[in-house]
Motif scaffolding. Structure first.
Motif, PDB file in Angstrom:
ATOM      1  N   ARG A 242      21.042  21.914 -12.159  1.00 31.99           N
ATOM      2  CA  ARG A 242      21.588  22.518 -10.946  1.00 31.99           C
ATOM      3  C   ARG A 242      21.830  21.454  -9.871  1.00 31.99           C
ATOM      4  O   ARG A 242      22.863  21.457  -9.191  1.00 31.99           O
ATOM      5  CB  ARG A 242      20.632  23.585 -10.404  1.00 31.99           C
ATOM      6  N   ALA A 245      24.779  19.263 -10.787  1.00 30.28           N
ATOM      7  CA  ALA A 245      26.038  19.974 -10.535  1.00 30.28           C
ATOM      8  C   ALA A 245      26.337  20.025  -9.045  1.00 30.28           C
ATOM      9  O   ALA A 245      27.489  19.825  -8.617  1.00 30.28           O
ATOM     10  CB  ALA A 245      25.963  21.380 -11.118  1.00 30.28           C
ATOM     11  N   THR A 250      28.918  16.510 -12.995  1.00 32.78           N
ATOM     12  CA  THR A 250      29.125  17.626 -13.915  1.00 32.78           C
ATOM     13  C   THR A 250      28.706  17.300 -15.345  1.00 32.78           C
ATOM     14  O   THR A 250      28.068  18.118 -16.026  1.00 32.78           O
ATOM     15  CB  THR A 250      30.603  18.051 -13.902  1.00 32.78           C
ATOM     16  N   ALA A 253      25.016  17.344 -15.574  1.00 36.51           N
ATOM     17  CA  ALA A 253      24.524  18.717 -15.455  1.00 36.51           C
ATOM     18  C   ALA A 253      24.618  19.432 -16.796  1.00 36.51           C
ATOM     19  O   ALA A 253      23.664  20.086 -17.244  1.00 36.51           O
ATOM     20  CB  ALA A 253      25.312  19.470 -14.394  1.00 36.51           C
ATOM     21  N   ARG A 254      25.780  19.304 -17.449  1.00 37.38           N
ATOM     22  CA  ARG A 254      25.953  19.970 -18.733  1.00 37.38           C
ATOM     23  C   ARG A 254      24.988  19.412 -19.790  1.00 37.38           C
ATOM     24  O   ARG A 254      24.451  20.163 -20.617  1.00 37.38           O
ATOM     25  CB  ARG A 254      27.407  19.827 -19.211  1.00 37.38           C
ATOM     26  N   TRP A 257      21.562  20.953 -19.070  1.00 38.49           N
ATOM     27  CA  TRP A 257      21.505  22.358 -19.459  1.00 38.49           C
ATOM     28  C   TRP A 257      21.498  22.521 -20.969  1.00 38.49           C
ATOM     29  O   TRP A 257      20.828  23.406 -21.497  1.00 38.49           O
ATOM     30  CB  TRP A 257      22.682  23.110 -18.843  1.00 38.49           C
ATOM     31  N   ASN A 280      30.569  26.793 -16.434  1.00 40.23           N
ATOM     32  CA  ASN A 280      31.049  25.462 -16.065  1.00 40.23           C
ATOM     33  C   ASN A 280      31.691  24.758 -17.243  1.00 40.23           C
ATOM     34  O   ASN A 280      31.666  23.524 -17.341  1.00 40.23           O
ATOM     35  CB  ASN A 280      29.886  24.624 -15.519  1.00 40.23           C
TER      36      ASN A 280
END
Length: 281
Positions: A242, A245, A250, A253-254, A257, A280
């Motif tokens: 989070r 992001a 990005t 972040a991915r 996750w 996303n």
């Protein structure tokens, strides 16, 4: 014994008994040890001519059944644990730890009234035991009874002989957070971290508080320390993603996750990470 319970978005509760997933009903090492102790106790008593009195025999039986119950609970079998604990109580109705472990088992089964009754019975027999106070405090937090949880957990933290006070201090922080007293929550977390530097559950909660206060960099720094110790901590991975992001990273972040989903796909954090990956994409 140590337990981690999820409450809300990635917040951890700690009490005296850790619950770990099992691979079936076969005896765990703890159960094997309890059985071995029982066998050796009987063999040694027979060889020496020792004849136990009813009192110490009942105490020994209650202890063995309680150990078996705790082992089953750790192995993910709360119903079998309760059966063993009922035998412990049948052997000695004043064996406090049997009620304490039974409270944890009933709580895992979402039988909250029975859990509360068991915790209270344990404390009626051993009112100052910090493990019991901490377990009951964690139960009260899960029941959203934060004010009463503060009372019980403060009693646990005040015991100078408590071997794992960081558990109770971190739980106390959660109780204060439930009461919206974030200053007291931070003080409790700092006490936990003073006792055990870089203690992951306390750092994770501190990261959540910093994140909510808009201190993303500080929160991410705490999470890096947590993940260095617990690379598969799903709650830490979710929050770190989070923050990444939020700061425009990005790809990172991915990646975080995806690690969260891989580590714990069926947990609340894992499911939320899956949703974020879809949103996303």
């Amino acid at each position: 014994m140590k337990r981690l319970l999820g409450l809300g978005a990635g917040v951890l509760l700690l009490s005296g008994c850790g619950l770990f997933g099992g691979k079936g009903a076969e005896l765990t090492p703890d159960q094997q040890m309890a059985a071995y102790i029982a066998h050796e106790h009987k063999a040694n008593a027979s060889a020496s001519g020792f004849k136990p009195t009813p009192a110490n025999s009942e105490q020994a039986k209650a202890g063995i059944y309680t150990s078996l119950g705790a082992a089953y609970l750790q192995d993910g079998h709360p119903r079998q644990a309760i059966r063993e604990l009922q035998l412990a109580i049948a052997a000695n109705s004043r064996y406090a730890n049997a009620y304490n472990i039974m409270g944890l088992a009933y709580e895992q089964l979402q039988q909250r009234e029975l859990a509360q009754s068991a915790f209270r019975r344990a404390l009626s027999l051993d009112a100052k035991n910090p493990e019991y106070l901490n377990n009951y405090g964690a139960f009260l937090i899960n029941s959203r009874n934060y004010a009463e949880a503060v009372v019980e957990l403060k009693r646990a933290t005040s015991d100078p002989l408590y071997s794992t006070p960081q558990f109770a201090w971190t739980n106390l922080a959660q109780a204060y957070a439930g009461l919206k007293d974030l200053s007291a929550a931070r003080d409790a977390l700092n006490r936990a971290l003073y006792l055990v530097p870089n203690y992951p559950p306390a750092l994770l909660m501190l990261a959540e508080l910093d994140y909510k206060d808009g201190k993303a960099d500080a929160a991410f720094a705490h999470l890096q320390v947590v993940l260095a110790q617990e690379p598969d901590n799903a709650d830490a991975l979710l929050l770190a993603g989070r923050i990444a992001a939020l700061q425009g990273r990005t790809t990172q972040a991915r990646f975080l996750w995806q690690r969260c989903v891989t580590a714990s796909p069926y947990s609340a954090a894992g499911k939320q990470a899956q949703r974020l990956l879809l949103q996303n994409g």
